[in-house]
Write a protein that holds these residues in place. Structure first.
Motif, PDB file in Angstrom:
ATOM      1  N   GLY A  72       0.985  -1.080  -0.122  1.00  0.00           N
ATOM      2  CA  GLY A  72       0.160  -0.133   0.014  1.00  0.00           C
ATOM      3  C   GLY A  72       0.714   1.424   0.132  1.00  0.00           C
ATOM      4  N   THR A  73       0.059   2.493  -0.174  1.00  0.00           N
ATOM      5  CA  THR A  73       0.790   3.793  -0.101  1.00  0.00           C
ATOM      6  C   THR A  73       0.514   4.483   1.073  1.00  0.00           C
ATOM      7  N   SER A  74      -0.234   4.071   1.877  1.00  0.00           N
ATOM      8  CA  SER A  74      -0.811   4.755   2.990  1.00  0.00           C
ATOM      9  C   SER A  74      -1.150   3.736   4.033  1.00  0.00           C
ATOM     10  N   PHE A  75      -1.348   4.216   5.293  1.00  0.00           N
ATOM     11  CA  PHE A  75      -2.122   3.593   6.466  1.00  0.00           C
ATOM     12  C   PHE A  75      -3.240   3.075   6.060  1.00  0.00           C
ATOM     13  N   ARG A  76      -4.240   3.663   5.419  1.00  0.00           N
ATOM     14  CA  ARG A  76      -5.502   3.440   5.011  1.00  0.00           C
ATOM     15  C   ARG A  76      -5.397   2.283   3.949  1.00  0.00           C
ATOM     16  N   THR A  77      -4.277   2.160   3.026  1.00  0.00           N
ATOM     17  CA  THR A  77      -4.280   1.090   2.045  1.00  0.00           C
ATOM     18  C   THR A  77      -3.125   0.121   2.125  1.00  0.00           C
ATOM     19  N   ALA A  78      -2.815   0.237   3.390  1.00  0.00           N
ATOM     20  CA  ALA A  78      -1.681  -0.949   3.838  1.00  0.00           C
ATOM     21  C   ALA A  78      -2.111  -2.331   3.384  1.00  0.00           C
ATOM     22  N   THR A  79      -1.336  -3.000   2.762  1.00  0.00           N
ATOM     23  CA  THR A  79      -1.559  -4.354   2.278  1.00  0.00           C
ATOM     24  C   THR A  79      -1.283  -5.332   3.650  1.00  0.00           C
ATOM     25  N   GLU A  80      -2.710  -6.208   3.616  1.00  0.00           N
ATOM     26  CA  GLU A  80      -2.657  -7.134   4.951  1.00  0.00           C
ATOM     27  C   GLU A  80      -1.910  -8.263   4.652  1.00  0.00           C
TER      28      GLU A  80
END
Length: 266
Positions: free
Chosen positions: A42-50
């Protein structure tokens, strides 16, 4: 003979209790990579890859990009985050860094490990590592202790010449944990783990309706309640050994009965 039986029972009880405790202190088993490991970040906290603990996540990016992953960590675990960045064939000196944040997005310090490293000119790769402190089931509101929930990993270059921006790189990230057990147990637990969307999930249960949850990952055996640990086992074993020691001491000091020189009572 009586003393031998007492000591034998004590050693047997200690051995039975040490079995599960030793198992709890061993590293948690790693999940096998079955082709489902993430291949992007991801590119931010909200789009972080799980990612799950034990998975080998990979990603391709450009120097200057921020790469984010998230993983679950429960009470009693001591996570270790490792990252390897493969650099282009031609590049100047550059410094890479991994940062780990908890569910409240508070940056967590590394207990040990090289979280920041500089790759000299021409180096093919750079390896980073961060061993966090043990996750606590509960903490004071003013403390910065790691708590159960989602953790975020951010990987980026922090020192790079402007001419080196935009070059292609690839990264590998892996998270493993060691179960510390009762040595890190505390009296208390959180009402809910610090997971994005947990408030929405709790509200959905009350309203008996469906709602989106931002994070779907949790430990394989679910979130622990925080009240049970092997500390209870060792407390019980300690009490048992104390009782056996008292019996043994009484047996040693009691003697063989009434001394022969003492006249019988009338």
């Amino acid at each position: 003979m009586r003393i031998t039986r007492v000591l034998g029972a004590a050693l047997l009880a200690l051995g039975l209790a040490a079995g599960p405790a030793a198992a709890d202190s061993s590293p948690s088993p790693s999940a096998t990579d079955d082709g489902k490991a993430p291949t992007q970040a991801g590119t931010s906290f909200r789009t972080a890859t799980e990612i799950e603990q034990g998975q080998q996540a990979t990603a391709s990016a450009s120097t200057g990009d921020y790469m984010y992953w998230s993983f679950p960590a429960d009470a009693g675990q001591r996570p270790t985050v490792k990252a390897t960045v493969k650099l282009p064939e031609t590049h100047g000196a550059q410094t890479w860094q991994i940062d780990v944040y908890d569910g409240l997005r508070r940056r967590q310090s590394c207990q040990y490990g090289a979280a920041t490293r500089t790759a000299a000119q021409g180096t093919s790769s750079v390896e980073l590592a961060c061993v966090l402190r043990t996750v606590r089931a509960w903490s004071e509101t003013w403390a910065n202790d790691p708590l159960p929930g989602t953790y975020y990993v951010r990987l980026t270059v922090v020192n790079l010449a402007a001419s080196g921006l935009g070059q292609p790189v690839s990264a590998e990230v892996r998270v493993d944990s060691k179960d510390i057990g009762g040595a890190a147990a505390v009296d208390g637990s959180l009402a809910e783990p610090l997971v994005p969307g947990v408030a929405v999930k709790s509200q959905a249960k009350e309203d008996d309706s469906k709602a989106a949850v931002l994070s779907s990952l949790e430990p394989d055996d679910g979130w622990s309640s925080g009240w049970w640990s092997d500390r209870w086992v060792w407390t019980a074993v300690g009490g048992l050994l104390a009782a056996l020691a008292g019996i043994g001491g009484y047996t040693l000091t009691r003697g063989a009965g009434r001394p022969s020189r003492v006249p019988p009572s009338v």
